[in-house]
Design a protein around this motif. Sequence first.
Motif, mmCIF file in Angstrom:
data_model
loop_
_atom_site.group_PDB
_atom_site.id
_atom_site.type_symbol
_atom_site.label_atom_id
_atom_site.label_comp_id
_atom_site.label_asym_id
_atom_site.label_seq_id
_atom_site.Cartn_x
_atom_site.Cartn_y
_atom_site.Cartn_z
ATOM 1 N N ILE A 61 5.856 10.968 2.303
ATOM 2 C CA ILE A 61 6.080 9.924 1.295
ATOM 3 C C ILE A 61 5.255 8.670 1.601
ATOM 4 C CG2 ILE A 61 8.362 10.674 0.510
ATOM 5 C CD1 ILE A 61 9.528 8.503 2.404
ATOM 6 N N GLY A 104 -10.075 -1.061 -0.580
ATOM 7 C CA GLY A 104 -8.646 -0.759 -0.628
ATOM 8 C C GLY A 104 -7.893 -1.867 -1.332
ATOM 9 N N VAL A 116 -14.031 5.529 -1.316
ATOM 10 C CA VAL A 116 -14.942 5.153 -0.226
ATOM 11 C C VAL A 116 -15.110 6.374 0.673
ATOM 12 C CG1 VAL A 116 -15.244 3.640 1.776
ATOM 13 C CG2 VAL A 116 -14.130 2.766 -0.286
ATOM 14 N N GLY A 161 -5.437 -5.542 0.715
ATOM 15 C CA GLY A 161 -6.761 -5.697 0.106
ATOM 16 C C GLY A 161 -6.681 -6.469 -1.203
ATOM 17 N N VAL A 219 5.919 0.636 -0.553
ATOM 18 C CA VAL A 219 7.235 0.472 0.083
ATOM 19 C C VAL A 219 8.352 1.105 -0.754
ATOM 20 C CG1 VAL A 219 6.539 -1.646 1.266
ATOM 21 C CG2 VAL A 219 7.721 -1.799 -0.923
ATOM 22 N N ALA A 261 5.087 -6.526 6.092
ATOM 23 C CA ALA A 261 5.591 -7.767 6.673
ATOM 24 C C ALA A 261 4.498 -8.491 7.457
ATOM 25 C CB ALA A 261 6.791 -7.461 7.573
ATOM 26 N N MET A 299 2.226 -1.484 11.789
ATOM 27 C CA MET A 299 1.798 -1.214 10.415
ATOM 28 C C MET A 299 2.948 -1.548 9.476
ATOM 29 S SD MET A 299 -0.180 2.391 10.682
ATOM 30 C CE MET A 299 -1.618 2.674 11.685
ATOM 31 N N MET A 314 8.013 4.325 -2.092
ATOM 32 C CA MET A 314 7.707 5.740 -2.295
ATOM 33 C C MET A 314 8.937 6.640 -2.148
ATOM 34 S SD MET A 314 4.661 6.098 -3.373
ATOM 35 C CE MET A 314 4.931 4.592 -4.282
ATOM 36 N N SER A 324 -3.308 3.411 5.471
ATOM 37 C CA SER A 324 -3.048 4.566 6.340
ATOM 38 C C SER A 324 -2.426 5.679 5.524
ATOM 39 C CB SER A 324 -2.088 4.145 7.453
ATOM 40 O OG SER A 324 -0.846 3.765 6.885
ATOM 41 N N ALA A 329 -13.389 3.839 -7.288
ATOM 42 C CA ALA A 329 -14.197 4.845 -6.596
ATOM 43 C C ALA A 329 -13.549 5.146 -5.256
ATOM 44 C CB ALA A 329 -15.611 4.315 -6.365
HETATM 45 C C1 LIG Z 1 8.165 4.799 2.029
HETATM 46 C C2 LIG Z 1 7.609 3.585 2.717
HETATM 47 C C3 LIG Z 1 8.408 2.463 2.858
HETATM 48 C C4 LIG Z 1 7.894 1.319 3.496
HETATM 49 N N1 LIG Z 1 8.691 0.223 3.610
HETATM 50 C C5 LIG Z 1 8.194 -0.887 4.166
HETATM 51 C C6 LIG Z 1 9.007 -2.047 4.256
HETATM 52 O O1 LIG Z 1 10.150 -2.060 3.835
HETATM 53 N N2 LIG Z 1 8.470 -3.175 4.822
HETATM 54 C C7 LIG Z 1 7.193 -3.187 5.301
HETATM 55 O O2 LIG Z 1 6.768 -4.242 5.804
HETATM 56 N N3 LIG Z 1 6.401 -2.095 5.242
HETATM 57 C C8 LIG Z 1 6.874 -0.940 4.688
HETATM 58 N N4 LIG Z 1 6.073 0.170 4.603
HETATM 59 C C9 LIG Z 1 4.715 0.117 5.161
HETATM 60 C C10 LIG Z 1 3.742 -0.507 4.156
HETATM 61 O O3 LIG Z 1 3.821 0.152 2.929
HETATM 62 C C11 LIG Z 1 2.316 -0.452 4.677
HETATM 63 O O4 LIG Z 1 2.280 -1.003 5.963
HETATM 64 C C12 LIG Z 1 1.410 -1.249 3.740
HETATM 65 O O5 LIG Z 1 1.348 -0.606 2.478
HETATM 66 C C13 LIG Z 1 0.025 -1.402 4.330
HETATM 67 O O6 LIG Z 1 -0.780 -2.103 3.427
HETATM 68 P P1 LIG Z 1 -2.347 -1.837 3.385
HETATM 69 O O7 LIG Z 1 -2.905 -2.738 2.347
HETATM 70 O O8 LIG Z 1 -2.887 -1.867 4.748
HETATM 71 O O9 LIG Z 1 -2.466 -0.317 2.907
HETATM 72 P P2 LIG Z 1 -1.998 0.390 1.579
HETATM 73 O O10 LIG Z 1 -0.892 -0.348 0.915
HETATM 74 O O11 LIG Z 1 -1.768 1.798 1.949
HETATM 75 O O12 LIG Z 1 -3.277 0.301 0.637
HETATM 76 C C14 LIG Z 1 -4.470 0.980 0.899
HETATM 77 C C15 LIG Z 1 -5.232 1.117 -0.399
HETATM 78 O O13 LIG Z 1 -6.480 1.726 -0.130
HETATM 79 C C16 LIG Z 1 -6.716 2.775 -1.054
HETATM 80 N N5 LIG Z 1 -7.545 3.755 -0.381
HETATM 81 C C17 LIG Z 1 -7.265 4.478 0.724
HETATM 82 N N6 LIG Z 1 -8.304 5.243 1.058
HETATM 83 C C18 LIG Z 1 -9.265 5.013 0.142
HETATM 84 C C19 LIG Z 1 -10.594 5.484 -0.040
HETATM 85 N N7 LIG Z 1 -11.155 6.343 0.801
HETATM 86 N N8 LIG Z 1 -11.294 4.995 -1.080
HETATM 87 C C20 LIG Z 1 -10.776 4.090 -1.939
HETATM 88 N N9 LIG Z 1 -9.535 3.601 -1.810
HETATM 89 C C21 LIG Z 1 -8.784 4.064 -0.787
HETATM 90 C C22 LIG Z 1 -5.336 3.289 -1.397
HETATM 91 O O14 LIG Z 1 -5.350 3.966 -2.649
HETATM 92 C C23 LIG Z 1 -4.547 1.985 -1.433
HETATM 93 O O15 LIG Z 1 -4.614 1.380 -2.688
HETATM 94 C C24 LIG Z 1 6.561 1.328 3.980
HETATM 95 C C25 LIG Z 1 5.760 2.459 3.823
HETATM 96 C C26 LIG Z 1 6.266 3.579 3.194
HETATM 97 C C27 LIG Z 1 5.379 4.780 3.025
#
Ligand SMILES: Cc1cc2nc3c(=O)[nH]c(=O)nc-3n(C[C@H](O)[C@H](O)[C@H](O)COP(=O)(O)OP(=O)(O)OC[C@H]3O[C@@H](n4cnc5c(N)ncnc54)[C@H](O)[C@@H]3O)c2cc1C
Length: 397
Positions: free
Chosen positions: A126, A9, A77, A14, A45, A292, A289, A47, A109, A75
């Motif tokens: 979104i 990810g 996962v 990641g 953030v 931050a 989640m 979307m 997620s 790819a």
């Molecule tokens: C509209 C919106 C607004 C938000 N605003 C805020 C904010 O203001 N402040 C804040 O702190 N948080 C905010 N969030 C929450 C924040 O975006 C998430 O908590 C954050 O993106 C989590 O990061 P992550 O790296 O865990 O996951 P993600 O950023 O979701 O990254 C996961 C990655 O894994 C990849 N992936 C997933 N499944 C697979 C698979 N099976 N195979 C290969 N790749 C895969 C995805 O393509 C992605 O690139 C917001 C979320 C949304 C939707």
Amino acid sequence: MQHRITVLGAGYTGAVAAGRLAKRLRHEDVAITLVNAEPDFVERVRMHQLAVGQDLKPRPFSEMFAGTGVELRLARVTGVDVDRKTVAVTDANGSEELSYDTLVYALGSGWNAQGVPGAAEHTFEIASRPGALRLRERLARLDAGQTVVVVGGGLTGLEAATEIAEARPDLDVALAVRGGLGDWLSPKGRTHLRKVFGKLGITVYEHAAVTGVDADHVATADGKTIPAAVTVWTTGFVVHPIAKATALEVTGTGQIVVDETMRSVSHPDVYAIGDAAYAMGSGDKPLRMSCASGVPMAWQAADAIAARLVGGKLPDTSLRYFNQCISLGRKEGLIQYVTADDRAVQAVLTGRLAAVYKELVCKGAAWGVANPTLGLPTRRRVTRERAAAGPAVKALG
Ligand SMILES: Cc1cc2nc3c(=O)[nH]c(=O)nc-3n(C[C@H](O)[C@H](O)[C@H](O)COP(=O)(O)OP(=O)(O)OC[C@H]3O[C@@H](n4cnc5c(N)ncnc54)[C@H](O)[C@@H]3O)c2cc1C
């Protein structure tokens, strides 16, 4: 001879972890592979901005990771076997198994329909780029006066409702919330929220738990129906089922349980960060989640992995909150200051200044992905394995 670190990810966490590991460890000692389904970084953030027609800056990983030592593997996962230490992936050429020595699980997620009848079929989400683009296309086809109902009064719901209302003042925008509007905020924060919602003409349905969705309305627990040409579902996120299908210790909702170094409590070769991880923050409260908390989790995991590989001191990144930054359209915002364990205090920042602040936070988060040590000088250190084996000798001819 290289220690193989596989990061699953390339979202906010990641991508940061992979980049930071490459800054901490010598490239001849480790092979860092970052697996992601999409070829460019998605600013999740933003979307809600994408959904209303704004165009986001393209951020291709090929540029972001050029020359860093991180190898990107495009790819999907499909599974992880933590006993055999392999990851199953598929791409256009078929399926393959990748072996690892250390795994960083950061698959994030997706949206959470929460089993509400009709939500999966009739709503727009979104939480992902495809979801936001689908909503964007639908909103563009809506005629003036049609109703958009946003379900969910959390941060994402507030941002979505205000963004849509500001971008499309001709639409009738409503927000359905289970409790009161912004009821976790300070009194000043709540007052400001009501003021902005009033100015934007958003109808707020409070204490309205949505129990069903149809093509043209949502139904609430108290027997009311709210007409909706479009329903946007923002009631929280759910993790991908991959971790739950492994032997890792996970919570009931499938988050991987980790210790203070983001290491799995059941499998020491596995680390989990971001939305996919269940980690304790200040006051022994689980981190929510969010970017931050996710980004400091990524720093902590990368530094802990590096420390264990080189035999250095384990890091102690502060996993605490400072504020909740909420955009309310492009011209308004609300920065709610919070305690270390995320409870609102009196202080807030509002208005245009708060909108600018939030914009800087979003820009800073994307900058931080490309600059995983925040521009600070770093030294790549020799791993213990390499030190014990002696210097690498290149074969001649
Ligand atoms: C509209 C919106 C607004 C938000 N605003 C805020 C904010 O203001 N402040 C804040 O702190 N948080 C905010 N969030 C929450 C924040 O975006 C998430 O908590 C954050 O993106 C989590 O990061 P992550 O790296 O865990 O996951 P993600 O950023 O979701 O990254 C996961 C990655 O894994 C990849 N992936 C997933 N499944 C697979 C698979 N099976 N195979 C290969 N790749 C895969 C995805 O393509 C992605 O690139 C917001 C979320 C949304 C939707």
